[in-house]
Design a protein around this motif. Sequence first.
Motif, PDB file in Angstrom:
ATOM      1  N   THR A  51      38.153  76.479  57.806  1.00 34.10           N
ATOM      2  CA  THR A  51      38.029  77.752  58.533  1.00 34.10           C
ATOM      3  C   THR A  51      39.059  78.773  58.082  1.00 34.10           C
ATOM      4  OG1 THR A  51      39.546  76.961  60.236  1.00 34.10           O
ATOM      5  CG2 THR A  51      37.201  76.593  60.606  1.00 34.10           C
ATOM      6  N   GLY A  52      40.004  78.350  57.245  1.00 31.01           N
ATOM      7  CA  GLY A  52      41.177  79.177  57.000  1.00 31.01           C
ATOM      8  C   GLY A  52      40.995  80.255  55.949  1.00 31.01           C
ATOM      9  N   SER A  53      41.998  81.123  55.893  1.00 30.21           N
ATOM     10  CA  SER A  53      42.109  82.101  54.818  1.00 30.21           C
ATOM     11  C   SER A  53      43.551  82.074  54.333  1.00 30.21           C
ATOM     12  CB  SER A  53      41.734  83.510  55.306  1.00 30.21           C
ATOM     13  OG  SER A  53      42.572  83.908  56.376  1.00 30.21           O
ATOM     14  N   LEU A  54      43.754  82.531  53.127  1.00 32.65           N
ATOM     15  CA  LEU A  54      45.033  82.377  52.448  1.00 32.65           C
ATOM     16  C   LEU A  54      46.139  83.185  53.136  1.00 32.65           C
ATOM     17  CD1 LEU A  54      45.878  80.933  49.719  1.00 32.65           C
ATOM     18  CD2 LEU A  54      45.908  83.208  48.745  1.00 32.65           C
ATOM     19  N   HIS A  55      47.230  82.506  53.510  1.00 30.45           N
ATOM     20  CA  HIS A  55      48.401  83.211  54.003  1.00 30.45           C
ATOM     21  C   HIS A  55      49.564  82.961  53.046  1.00 30.45           C
ATOM     22  CE1 HIS A  55      49.971  79.373  55.402  1.00 30.45           C
ATOM     23  NE2 HIS A  55      48.939  79.205  56.216  1.00 30.45           N
ATOM     24  N   MET A  56      50.709  83.563  53.339  1.00 33.07           N
ATOM     25  CA  MET A  56      51.809  83.536  52.387  1.00 33.07           C
ATOM     26  C   MET A  56      52.350  82.123  52.162  1.00 33.07           C
ATOM     27  SD  MET A  56      53.078  85.675  50.345  1.00 33.07           S
ATOM     28  CE  MET A  56      52.830  87.326  50.985  1.00 33.07           C
ATOM     29  N   GLY A  57      52.275  81.268  53.197  1.00 32.77           N
ATOM     30  CA  GLY A  57      52.680  79.876  53.009  1.00 32.77           C
ATOM     31  C   GLY A  57      51.806  79.167  52.002  1.00 32.77           C
ATOM     32  N   GLU A 125      27.778  78.191  54.285  1.00 30.08           N
ATOM     33  CA  GLU A 125      27.726  79.647  54.085  1.00 30.08           C
ATOM     34  C   GLU A 125      29.111  80.289  54.013  1.00 30.08           C
ATOM     35  OE1 GLU A 125      25.431  80.934  57.389  1.00 30.08           O
ATOM     36  OE2 GLU A 125      23.509  80.260  56.558  1.00 30.08           O
ATOM     37  N   SER A 126      30.056  79.780  54.815  1.00 31.81           N
ATOM     38  CA  SER A 126      31.337  80.480  54.957  1.00 31.81           C
ATOM     39  C   SER A 126      32.560  79.620  54.695  1.00 31.81           C
ATOM     40  CB  SER A 126      31.450  81.062  56.377  1.00 31.81           C
ATOM     41  OG  SER A 126      30.330  81.857  56.697  1.00 31.81           O
ATOM     42  N   GLY A 127      32.366  78.338  54.461  1.00 31.78           N
ATOM     43  CA  GLY A 127      33.504  77.434  54.375  1.00 31.78           C
ATOM     44  C   GLY A 127      34.275  77.478  53.080  1.00 31.78           C
ATOM     45  N   GLY A 128      33.817  78.250  52.089  1.00 35.63           N
ATOM     46  CA  GLY A 128      34.510  78.281  50.806  1.00 35.63           C
ATOM     47  C   GLY A 128      35.430  79.467  50.623  1.00 35.63           C
ATOM     48  N   THR A 129      35.722  80.177  51.714  1.00 35.64           N
ATOM     49  CA  THR A 129      36.544  81.389  51.601  1.00 35.64           C
ATOM     50  C   THR A 129      37.899  81.098  50.977  1.00 35.64           C
ATOM     51  OG1 THR A 129      35.469  82.411  53.505  1.00 35.64           O
ATOM     52  CG2 THR A 129      37.635  83.248  52.899  1.00 35.64           C
ATOM     53  N   ILE A 130      38.580  80.096  51.503  1.00 38.44           N
ATOM     54  CA  ILE A 130      39.964  79.883  51.054  1.00 38.44           C
ATOM     55  C   ILE A 130      40.025  79.343  49.627  1.00 38.44           C
ATOM     56  CG2 ILE A 130      40.247  77.534  51.979  1.00 38.44           C
ATOM     57  CD1 ILE A 130      43.112  78.566  52.851  1.00 38.44           C
ATOM     58  N   THR A 131      39.040  78.558  49.212  1.00 38.43           N
ATOM     59  CA  THR A 131      39.068  78.069  47.830  1.00 38.43           C
ATOM     60  C   THR A 131      38.831  79.218  46.851  1.00 38.43           C
ATOM     61  OG1 THR A 131      36.736  77.428  47.968  1.00 38.43           O
ATOM     62  CG2 THR A 131      38.369  75.736  48.452  1.00 38.43           C
ATOM     63  N   GLY A 132      38.012  80.178  47.258  1.00 40.02           N
ATOM     64  CA  GLY A 132      37.838  81.373  46.423  1.00 40.02           C
ATOM     65  C   GLY A 132      39.125  82.170  46.323  1.00 40.02           C
ATOM     66  N   GLN A 133      39.857  82.233  47.429  1.00 40.14           N
ATOM     67  CA  GLN A 133      41.121  82.961  47.426  1.00 40.14           C
ATOM     68  C   GLN A 133      42.168  82.257  46.569  1.00 40.14           C
ATOM     69  OE1 GLN A 133      41.609  83.051  51.684  1.00 40.14           O
ATOM     70  NE2 GLN A 133      40.682  85.078  51.870  1.00 40.14           N
ATOM     71  N   ASN A 571      54.544  91.921  61.237  1.00 36.63           N
ATOM     72  CA  ASN A 571      55.261  91.835  59.960  1.00 36.63           C
ATOM     73  C   ASN A 571      54.617  90.849  58.993  1.00 36.63           C
ATOM     74  OD1 ASN A 571      55.907  89.484  61.336  1.00 36.63           O
ATOM     75  ND2 ASN A 571      58.060  89.483  60.723  1.00 36.63           N
ATOM     76  N   VAL A 572      53.343  90.545  59.216  1.00 34.29           N
ATOM     77  CA  VAL A 572      52.644  89.621  58.322  1.00 34.29           C
ATOM     78  C   VAL A 572      52.352  90.317  56.994  1.00 34.29           C
ATOM     79  CG1 VAL A 572      50.537  88.291  57.960  1.00 34.29           C
ATOM     80  CG2 VAL A 572      51.631  88.306  60.206  1.00 34.29           C
ATOM     81  N   ILE A 573      52.685  89.639  55.905  1.00 32.80           N
ATOM     82  CA  ILE A 573      52.414  90.158  54.569  1.00 32.80           C
ATOM     83  C   ILE A 573      51.269  89.350  53.982  1.00 32.80           C
ATOM     84  CG2 ILE A 573      53.373  90.625  52.282  1.00 32.80           C
ATOM     85  CD1 ILE A 573      56.162  90.627  53.555  1.00 32.80           C
ATOM     86  N   ASP A 574      50.207  90.015  53.616  1.00 33.39           N
ATOM     87  CA  ASP A 574      49.020  89.347  53.081  1.00 33.39           C
ATOM     88  C   ASP A 574      49.170  89.179  51.568  1.00 33.39           C
ATOM     89  OD1 ASP A 574      46.494  88.590  52.148  1.00 33.39           O
ATOM     90  OD2 ASP A 574      45.454  89.727  53.688  1.00 33.39           O
TER      91      ASP A 574
END
Length: 920
Positions: A51-57, A125-133, A571-574
Amino acid sequence: MLEKNYRPEDVEKRLYEEWESGGAFRCNRVHGEEGGLGDPYAIVIPPPNVTGSLHMGHALNNTMQDILIRYKRMTGGDVLWQPGTDHAGIATQMVVERQMEKEKLTRHDLGREKFIERIWKWKAESGGTITGQLRSLGASCDWERERFTMDEGLSRAVRKVFVQLHKEDLIYRDKRLVNWDPLLHTAISDLEVEQREVQGTMWYFKYPLADDPSRHIIVGTTRPETMLGDTAVAVHPDDERYTDLVGKDVLLPIVNRRIPIIADDYADPEKGSGAVKITPAHDFNDFEVGKRAKLLVINVLDREAGIRADDLEIWRWAETETGAMTVLAEKGDDGNQLTERLPDHLRGLDRFEARDVILKDMERLGLLDKIEENPMTVPYGDRSGVVIEPFLTDQWFVRAEVLAKPAIEAVEQGKTVFVPKNWEKTYFEWMRNIQPWCISRQIWWGHQIPAWFGPDETIFVELTEEEAHAAAEKHYGHPVELQRETDVLDTWFSSALWPFSTLGWPDKTPELAKYYPTDVLITGFDIIFFWVARMMMMGLHFMKDVPFHTVYIHALVRDEKGQKMSKSKGNVIDPLVLAEKYGADAMRFTLTAFAAQGRDVKLSESRVEGYRNFVTKLWNAARFCEMNECKPVADFDPRSCSMTLNKWIIGKLAECQRDVEAALDGYRFNEVAGALYQFTWGTFCDWHLEFAKPVLQGDDEAARAETRATTAWVLDNLLHLLHPIMPFVTEELWRQLAEDRPYSLVTGKWPQLGGDLINAEVAAEMDWVVRLVTSIRAVRSEMNVPAGAKIDALLRNADDGSQARLATHRDLIERLARLEKIETLEGDVPDGSVQAVLDESTIVLPLASVIDVAQEKARLEKEMAKLNGDITKADKKLANPGFLAKAPPEVVETEKERREEARAARSKLAEALEMLQGAL
C-alpha cells in the motif's frame, strides 16, 4: 558532442528501461569477457508495504543497498538483490474497506471470499506504486524475481513453518492479553501502537473493607471503567500502612464483589496512595500480578471495547500439563461456566460513556475521594486512530523465548554482526527479555491459519484441510465436521521467512543453496525487534544458519533543523519531488554524503541542489575533456606515462579507489561520497584540468598526446567509481564520450588500479604546488585582496627541494595564484607583508600597496568581536540546565553546531589577524 547542460529528465527513464529490459540486474549472470561467475552476493530488500509510497527513509535505505549491489556487481560477484513487497494485512484491508465505504458496502456484505478477491484486484491495479518509484530512484533489483508475501510459493512456506512449529510445541493457542484495536476488531503488534503524551486525569476511589465498611482503602485509576473487572487491590509488602490489611477483602463498589487485598512488589509506596487496583483482564502489568497471585480474571469489555451486554466470563488460573500457567475456563458444580452479571444501567455502554456513569455512581455513593490532573501516555492504533485496549482473547502464540536462544548466541559468537556495533546491545536487551509472540490477527486479508476445530474444540493443525480431516477421523474414530480457524497470521510472521522463502524454500532450489545466507541487511533501528530478530530466529531454526552476516542499521532522515519529519509539522521532504527537480543522482549522492554511522541525516532541499551542482561539475569537466580531444586510447598503460602531472593524477585516482573500497567494505557510506567528491571536484576538476590546460593548449605534441590519453583514462575510471552512487549521469557520459564501448557501465568492471601507481615523490611535488597555491589564495581571500589584482609573492628560507619545485612549476603557480611573479627571498621581509608558513619555508606577500592594512585589521577585529559575543551567548544557553531540560534534542544539537561554526570562524579570523600583525 555533449549537450551544454545535463538534463536528467531526458536520461533517467530511458537508461533504466534499457538496463532492466537488457537483463543488467539479473543474478546468475556471466561477468566479463572471461565468461565466469563470481562469488555469490545477496541482499534481500526490506519488503515495503504494497500500500505504500516512497518516503525519505525508503530512499536512504534503498540507495545504500543499491550502492553495495552495483559495487559488488562491478567487482565480478554473482549478485542478487531480491525485491518484493509485503501484503501488509491491516493496512491493505483498510485501504479496500475505505474504498467500499464510498459504495456503502462492508466486507461482511461481500463475505470473506469475495472480499479477498476484491483486495487481489486492487493489488493488481494499484499495488505496484512503490516498486515503480524505486525504479525511478535507480534501484537495480532483480525484478524478474520479485516476490509478494502472499504468493503461492511464500504462502506454502508460511503453512509449512506454522505446522512444523505447532507440532514442535513452539506454537500454541492461549487466552492472553493483547493490544486490541476496537475499531479494526483485531489484535495488533506493539509496532502498530502509537504512544501519545496527553494530559489525563487520576481518580481516587474508596474501596470499603468487606467486614468493616467503616474502613476503606484508597486506590487511584486513570481508567474507572475497568474497575468492574477488578479482582484484587495490591499494596507493597513493605508498606507498613497496610500490613494489617493484607489478606482481608474489600467490597468492590457498584458490583459488590469481594476481592482480596494482596501484597505484591508491583505496588509503588511512593506513588499515589500506595495501593493499586488489579484488573488482570485489562492491564498488562495487572495480568502478571494476577498470574503470580492466581487471581480471578474478568473481561468486562466486548470487541468494540464497550461494556459487555451479556454475562461476564470469569476465568481462573490453573496448571497445565506442561507446568506453564495459563488462563482456563472453570466450570461450576452445576457444569455451567462461572459468570457474573453487571448492573443493567452499565451493560452495553461505550467504554467512555460507562466511565462517566461510574464516576457519577462513585460520587453518589460517597466513594470518590479526589481528582488530580495526570500527565500520561495513552496507546492509540496507528491506523485506526482509536485508543487501544489490553484485551483478553484467544490468540495464537510463538514460544519466542525458545527460538531466541540460538539467535542470541549467533550474535554473541559473531556469526551476525551489527553495524554500528552499539545496536547489538539493543538487540540483546530485547531478545533476553522476549515475551510470547502473538501471531494471530482477527482480519481477513492475510495467511489464514491452517488450524481446524473439532466438535469438542480439539484443534487439528495440518498443511491442508484434507490432512486435517484425516487427523480428526483418526482422533474421533469416525468422520466429523471441522470449522476452519478464521484468524490470519501477523504480517511479521511471513516477513520473518523472507530471506529463505523468497529463494524457493521449502523446496531445495539452486538459488537457496547459492544465496542463503545473504550478506548484509540494511534496515532502520525501529524494526530490530519486529523483523530483524524474527528473521534471525526463523532462519536459524529452519535453515540452521543465520539469514545474513551483517546488519547495517541506518539512522533517521530528519529535516535541516534536526527535527523528525511529520505531516503535522509540515516538514516532510518528498524524495521523488527532489529527484524530479534535481535528478536522482543528486538525491542519491546527498543521502550518501550525510549517511554517517550512528548520526541522523539532516536533509534540506538546498543540500540536494548543492549536489546537483556536483553533477553539473562532472558534466562540465567531461565537456572540457571532449573539447580538448581527451579521448580514450585503446590499451592505454598508465605506467608508461613520463610526465609528473600525469603520474600525479593517476596516483591520486589510485588513492581514491583505495579509500572508496575501504569505506564501502566498512559500510562508511559518507566516507565513500567524501572521497569521490574530493577527488572529482577538488583534485580532478580544480587542479588536474587546470594543470593540464597549458599542456593541452601547447605545442609539444608528445606531451599533449600523453595528457589527453591520461585525462581520458582517469575520467573513464572515475565514472566507474562514481557509478554505484550516481548511475545515470555516469552511464550517459560513458556512452557519449566514446563510440563502440565494449560494455555498458552498469555491467562494467570495477577498476583494479594497484598501489604501484601511487608515486610518493611525484605526489609530494605536485601536492606542494597545490598547497602553495591554496595558501596564497586563502591569504588573498582573508585579506580582501581584489580578485583581479595581481600581486607578488616571495618564498623565504626555501630548501633546495622547494626551490627546485618552484623553478619547475613557476609559470603554473603564477597563473593559478594570480601572481605578477614569485621569487625566493634570502634577506629581510619587506614592510607591509603578510606571511604564512609552508613546510620549512615562509610565504611572504607584500600587500601594503594593495590593501589598507590598518583598515583590514580593524575589520577583522570587529568580526571577531561579534563572533565572541555569539559564542558567549551560546555557551550560556548550553550551560543552562533549564534550556537543556526543556528544549527538544534537535534544538540543543543545532545550538551546539552553531557554536562550533562560530568557533571555527573565529579561529580563521585569529589566524588572519596574526598574519596582519607582521604587516603593521
